[in-house]
Design a protein around this motif. Structure first.
Motif, PDB file in Angstrom:
ATOM      1  N   GLU A  43      74.852  25.917 -39.392  1.00  0.00           N
ATOM      2  CA  GLU A  43      75.022  27.109 -38.561  1.00  0.00           C
ATOM      3  C   GLU A  43      74.227  26.971 -37.261  1.00  0.00           C
ATOM      4  O   GLU A  43      74.749  27.244 -36.176  1.00  0.00           O
ATOM      5  N   LYS A  44      72.995  26.526 -37.341  1.00  0.00           N
ATOM      6  CA  LYS A  44      72.168  26.373 -36.144  1.00  0.00           C
ATOM      7  C   LYS A  44      72.706  25.278 -35.221  1.00  0.00           C
ATOM      8  O   LYS A  44      72.717  25.424 -34.007  1.00  0.00           O
ATOM      9  N   VAL A  45      73.166  24.189 -35.816  1.00  0.00           N
ATOM     10  CA  VAL A  45      73.774  23.118 -35.013  1.00  0.00           C
ATOM     11  C   VAL A  45      74.967  23.673 -34.244  1.00  0.00           C
ATOM     12  O   VAL A  45      75.111  23.421 -33.037  1.00  0.00           O
ATOM     13  N   LEU A  46      75.817  24.430 -34.924  1.00  0.00           N
ATOM     14  CA  LEU A  46      77.008  24.976 -34.275  1.00  0.00           C
ATOM     15  C   LEU A  46      76.662  26.026 -33.221  1.00  0.00           C
ATOM     16  O   LEU A  46      77.295  26.072 -32.157  1.00  0.00           O
ATOM     17  N   TRP A  47      75.674  26.886 -33.494  1.00  0.00           N
ATOM     18  CA  TRP A  47      75.238  27.840 -32.464  1.00  0.00           C
ATOM     19  C   TRP A  47      74.846  27.088 -31.201  1.00  0.00           C
ATOM     20  O   TRP A  47      75.240  27.463 -30.093  1.00  0.00           O
ATOM     21  N   LEU A  48      74.053  26.047 -31.378  1.00  0.00           N
ATOM     22  CA  LEU A  48      73.599  25.273 -30.219  1.00  0.00           C
ATOM     23  C   LEU A  48      74.777  24.588 -29.525  1.00  0.00           C
ATOM     24  O   LEU A  48      74.906  24.642 -28.294  1.00  0.00           O
ATOM     25  N   TYR A  49      75.626  23.958 -30.301  1.00  0.00           N
ATOM     26  CA  TYR A  49      76.772  23.250 -29.726  1.00  0.00           C
ATOM     27  C   TYR A  49      77.670  24.189 -28.921  1.00  0.00           C
ATOM     28  O   TYR A  49      78.016  23.898 -27.777  1.00  0.00           O
ATOM     29  N   TYR A  50      78.032  25.322 -29.524  1.00  0.00           N
ATOM     30  CA  TYR A  50      78.914  26.252 -28.824  1.00  0.00           C
ATOM     31  C   TYR A  50      78.214  26.928 -27.642  1.00  0.00           C
ATOM     32  O   TYR A  50      78.855  27.211 -26.625  1.00  0.00           O
ATOM     33  N   ALA A  51      76.925  27.175 -27.739  1.00  0.00           N
ATOM     34  CA  ALA A  51      76.188  27.733 -26.598  1.00  0.00           C
ATOM     35  C   ALA A  51      76.193  26.756 -25.425  1.00  0.00           C
ATOM     36  O   ALA A  51      76.272  27.156 -24.263  1.00  0.00           O
ATOM     37  N   ALA A  52      76.130  25.468 -25.731  1.00  0.00           N
ATOM     38  CA  ALA A  52      76.162  24.452 -24.670  1.00  0.00           C
ATOM     39  C   ALA A  52      77.512  24.395 -23.967  1.00  0.00           C
ATOM     40  O   ALA A  52      77.595  23.971 -22.808  1.00  0.00           O
ATOM     41  N   GLN A  53      78.560  24.841 -24.632  1.00  0.00           N
ATOM     42  CA  GLN A  53      79.897  24.824 -24.038  1.00  0.00           C
ATOM     43  C   GLN A  53      80.099  25.945 -23.015  1.00  0.00           C
ATOM     44  O   GLN A  53      81.014  25.883 -22.201  1.00  0.00           O
ATOM     45  N   ARG A  54      79.238  26.962 -23.072  1.00  0.00           N
ATOM     46  CA  ARG A  54      79.400  28.118 -22.185  1.00  0.00           C
ATOM     47  C   ARG A  54      78.991  27.754 -20.751  1.00  0.00           C
ATOM     48  O   ARG A  54      77.918  27.184 -20.542  1.00  0.00           O
ATOM     49  N   PRO A  55      79.816  28.082 -19.782  1.00  0.00           N
ATOM     50  CA  PRO A  55      79.480  27.781 -18.385  1.00  0.00           C
ATOM     51  C   PRO A  55      78.209  28.485 -17.902  1.00  0.00           C
ATOM     52  O   PRO A  55      77.544  27.995 -16.987  1.00  0.00           O
ATOM     53  N   VAL A  56      77.852  29.615 -18.508  1.00  0.00           N
ATOM     54  CA  VAL A  56      76.669  30.356 -18.056  1.00  0.00           C
ATOM     55  C   VAL A  56      75.368  29.772 -18.595  1.00  0.00           C
ATOM     56  O   VAL A  56      74.286  30.168 -18.157  1.00  0.00           O
ATOM     57  N   THR A  57      75.454  28.846 -19.528  1.00  0.00           N
ATOM     58  CA  THR A  57      74.246  28.228 -20.071  1.00  0.00           C
ATOM     59  C   THR A  57      73.707  27.240 -19.042  1.00  0.00           C
ATOM     60  O   THR A  57      74.401  26.291 -18.673  1.00  0.00           O
ATOM     61  N   PRO A  58      72.468  27.457 -18.581  1.00  0.00           N
ATOM     62  CA  PRO A  58      71.910  26.600 -17.525  1.00  0.00           C
ATOM     63  C   PRO A  58      71.543  25.202 -18.032  1.00  0.00           C
ATOM     64  O   PRO A  58      71.403  24.970 -19.235  1.00  0.00           O
ATOM     65  N   ALA A  59      71.359  24.291 -17.100  1.00  0.00           N
ATOM     66  CA  ALA A  59      71.065  22.893 -17.427  1.00  0.00           C
ATOM     67  C   ALA A  59      69.805  22.748 -18.272  1.00  0.00           C
ATOM     68  O   ALA A  59      69.773  21.936 -19.201  1.00  0.00           O
TER      69      ALA A  59
END
Length: 126
Positions: A43-59
């Motif tokens: 679950e945590k891996v997927l939260w991180l992975y999908y959060a990284a896909q969001r354009p609003v997530t900064p570098a």
């Protein structure tokens, strides 16, 4: 000495002087170890992975995310993954720290994507 991590795109990161880590390696590890690692780790891996896909997530947040995912993918870590019960505890700690650091970028859409994937892999989820 910490290695410099460069975020190349949403599918890969590069650790200076090391191999690239890709989405394919992530999915491969999840496929092989999802039942062993358990729903909490995945679950945590997927939260991180999908959060990284969001354009609003900064570098900077993506660097945190990909660093934690890279640790999860690496075959050599503090506690080897093949050790029963405790094998993924170090991964869980690393992933939890990353989730806490970038929590503001884990929105309802990220949680919905994760829930759907977990349901597909593990069956009924909470």
């Amino acid at each position: 000495m910490a290695k410099k991590i460069e975020v190349k795109d949403h599918n890969s990161i590069e650790e200076t002087g090391a191999d690239n880590y890709s989405a394919e390696k992530l999915w491969g590890k999840i496929t092989r170890y999802s039942k062993t690692a358990g729903i909490s780790v995945i679950e945590k891996v997927l939260w991180l992975y999908y959060a990284a896909q969001r354009p609003v997530t900064p570098a900077w947040a993506k660097a945190v995310i990909y660093s934690a995912i890279a640790y999860f993918i690496l075959p050599i870590d503090a506690i080897p993954d093949f050790i029963p019960v405790t094998g993924f505890s170090d991964d869980l700690i690393t992933l939890s720290a990353a989730v806490t650091t970038i929590a503001v970028y884990i929105d309802d859409s990220v949680k919905a994507q994760t829930k759907e994937k977990l349901k597909k892999w593990f069956g009924k989820t909470n």
